[in-house]
Design a protein around this motif. Structure first.
Motif, PDB file in Angstrom:
ATOM      1  N   TYR A 185      42.628  -9.234  -3.182  1.00  0.00           N
ATOM      2  CA  TYR A 185      44.132  -8.847  -3.212  1.00  0.00           C
ATOM      3  C   TYR A 185      44.126 -10.676  -3.058  1.00  0.00           C
ATOM      4  O   TYR A 185      45.815 -11.826  -3.532  1.00  0.00           O
ATOM      5  N   ASP A 221      43.616 -13.751  -4.576  1.00  0.00           N
ATOM      6  CA  ASP A 221      43.127 -13.725  -5.549  1.00  0.00           C
ATOM      7  C   ASP A 221      43.674 -13.713  -6.573  1.00  0.00           C
ATOM      8  O   ASP A 221      43.954 -13.930  -7.290  1.00  0.00           O
ATOM      9  N   LEU A 222      44.740 -13.197  -6.071  1.00  0.00           N
ATOM     10  CA  LEU A 222      45.407 -11.810  -7.189  1.00  0.00           C
ATOM     11  C   LEU A 222      47.147 -12.943  -7.061  1.00  0.00           C
ATOM     12  O   LEU A 222      47.862 -12.496  -6.272  1.00  0.00           O
ATOM     13  N   ILE A 239      38.722  -7.909  -8.255  1.00  0.00           N
ATOM     14  CA  ILE A 239      39.543  -9.172  -7.968  1.00  0.00           C
ATOM     15  C   ILE A 239      40.534  -8.953  -6.318  1.00  0.00           C
ATOM     16  O   ILE A 239      41.061  -7.767  -6.331  1.00  0.00           O
ATOM     17  N   ALA A 274      49.972  -8.977  -9.762  1.00  0.00           N
ATOM     18  CA  ALA A 274      49.661  -8.172  -9.509  1.00  0.00           C
ATOM     19  C   ALA A 274      51.167  -7.231  -9.290  1.00  0.00           C
ATOM     20  O   ALA A 274      50.955  -5.643  -9.743  1.00  0.00           O
ATOM     21  N   CYS A 290      40.097  -3.781 -11.723  1.00  0.00           N
ATOM     22  CA  CYS A 290      39.620  -3.782 -13.106  1.00  0.00           C
ATOM     23  C   CYS A 290      39.022  -4.280 -13.903  1.00  0.00           C
ATOM     24  O   CYS A 290      37.486  -4.029 -13.726  1.00  0.00           O
ATOM     25  N   ALA A 298      43.061 -12.842 -13.936  1.00  0.00           N
ATOM     26  CA  ALA A 298      44.063 -11.497 -13.766  1.00  0.00           C
ATOM     27  C   ALA A 298      45.220 -11.337 -14.537  1.00  0.00           C
ATOM     28  O   ALA A 298      45.154 -10.570 -14.506  1.00  0.00           O
TER      29      ALA A 298
END
Length: 475
Positions: A304, A306-307, A302, A312, A293, A70
């Motif tokens: 949310y 795991d972000l 990805i 973010a 992405c 990320a």
């Protein structure tokens, strides 16, 4: 009289994964209970559950890998943004023409993911049966199937509908479609296929759990279970027989989804996509949407959860969100790509399973139901968006959020029946006003797909100067 023993092949399968305890109440069951347990257990992949448990128990924690990915993620490169220039509008018009030609050829089918219950809405039926029409009370099923029927009529073809159910929604969904005469699509053009399930396993031992004396504790294998279910239930073969090459995929909870959208189908084909994804611009970094992405040049999503917050919140040179592309769960798939994924899945190289630590009610050795207060078991599921990195080309197409992304997920607040009904009202009133109609304050006019699919369709049927003084349903 002694009860007949369990089938020898079932005994051998369960012994191979140390799950023989699932038969410990066999002699207490009647014939129907033994049949239920044997049939269910024969359809479950205990060996896969055991492998996944062992990998979870002995494997490294990969959460850091996701965070690192990320941190280097970039906006998708193969992307079509909302039209801003005349050139953009020209390209969109070309995509629409290509999509319309594809529809006219009869090569398009639709996949409706309808495995969810309306539990979070306080509704004890399949979510697709939830009434969302602002005046008519039309259900999600009726609105979405009605769109498909109208789209097929406009193209001069019948578009087949493939409905993925879950064990909880399969029977009532089939019954509802039959009761509604398949929403005019024709019984022969609606293909139901039930997604698979995976056994839930004890987090300390890896052994499968019993939900009842005649039932293994299971959970649906996720929307990524679509691929295996399409193959195992014969839907891929049906698509091939019909000459369907391209599938429009959407979930049942979004009443404003543009079913078989010609612009999306056309862009998907123009860009050579094996799978394409519709996205909307996120409204805030903390919004609970997965982001589409590019990571090391590979398009993926990805989740949310795991972000990391710092990823973010990253902004671009113009101050907008860097990772702006929110996943709407609307895709186009090439059938050949789904067939390849299904084949890879049989060899163990298909979509990966994700592990969730959950509270799972189960029977103890005394046959008593245990209601855990803390997570006690692992569930396994697949996500359809994990197909993106496996595609040779996975384009991203932006859509207007207000127009097309108004899901029904929560009983109140955002993404609720109230916001979905408001979105439908806003959309339909906009079409009418563009046609020169007026609507009295306090009146609501609802437009069903059988009347019109878009602004142009309304203009063709509603004379300028028409006035609506009371709640009305146009159909």
């Amino acid at each position: 009289m002694t009860a007949p023993g369990p089938p020898p092949e079932l005994v051998a399968r369960l012994a191979a994964t140390d799950d023989s305890h699932l038969l410990r109440f066999w002699e207490e069951l009647d014939d129907a209970g033994r049949e239920r347990l044997a049939t269910q257990a024969a359809d479950l992949d205990f060996a896969a559950a055991q492998r996944l448990y062992q990998a979870k128990a002995s494997g490294p924690d990969t959460s850091g890998d996701v965070a690192a990915m990320a941190a280097t993620a970039a906006p998708p490169a193969a992307v079509v943004r909302l039209p801003q220039s005349e050139q953009d509008r020209t390209e969109r018009a070309a995509a629409i023409k290509r999509g319309e030609a594809l529809l006219h050829s009869g090569a398009v089918g639709a996949i409706l993911v309808a495995g969810g219950q309306g539990t979070r809405l306080g509704f004890d039926k399949p979510k697709g049966m939830f009434p969302v029409g602002p005046v008519s009370g039309t259900t999600l099923f009726a609105l979405l199937a009605g769109q498909l029927k109208a789209r097929g009529e406009a193209a001069g073809v019948t578009i087949p509908l493939y409905v993925m159910t879950s064990p909880a929604t399969d029977a009532p969904t089939r019954e509802e479609f039959a009761a509604q005469n398949y929403y005019g699509l024709g019984e022969e053009n609606v293909v139901f296929f039930c997604q698979g399930t995976m056994p839930a396993v004890d987090d300390a031992t890896g052994k499968a759990l019993l939900a009842a004396k005649d039932e293994v504790a299971v959970s649906p294998d996720g929307h990524g279970g679509l691929v295996a279910a399409l193959k195992n239930r014969g839907a891929l073969d049906d698509m091939q027989r019909r000459g369907v090459t391209t599938l429009y995929y959407h979930q049942v909870d979004n009443p404003t989804a543009i079913v078989c959208d010609p612009a999306f189908l056309g862009a998907h084909r123009q860009l050579g996509g094996e799978v394409s994804t519709k996205v909307v611009a996120k409204v805030a970094p903390e919004e609970k949407m997965g982001v589409v992405c590019d990571c090391d040049g590979v398009t993926q999503i990805i989740e949310y959860s795991d972000l990391p917050d710092e990823a973010a919140a990253k902004t671009d040179a113009d101050g907008g969100l860097l990772l702006w592309a929110g996943n709407t769960a609307i895709h186009c798939f090439e059938r050949s790509f789904l067939e390849r994924l299904a084949s890879d899945g049989e060899s163990g190289a298909g979509l990966p399973f994700h592990v969730a630590h959950k509270k799972v009610p189960h029977l103890n050795d005394a046959g008593e139901l245990v209601e855990p207060t803390e997570p006690n078991a692992y569930k396994f599921e697949r996500f359809i968006f994990d197909s993106l990195p496996l595609a040779s080309v996975a384009p991203v197409v932006e859509t207007d959020r207000e127009r097309e992304f108004n899901p029904v997920k929560n009983a109140e607040g955002s993404d609720s029946p109230a916001t979905a009904k408001a979105a439908l009202t806003r959309l339909h009133h906009g079409w009418l006003e563009a046609a020169g109609a007026t609507i009295a304050d306090g009146a609501t006019v609802e437009i069903l797909p059988s009347f019109a699919l878009d602004e142009a369709g309304v203009k063709a049927k509603v004379p300028a100067g028409t006035r609506y003084d009371a709640d009305t349903v146009l159909k």
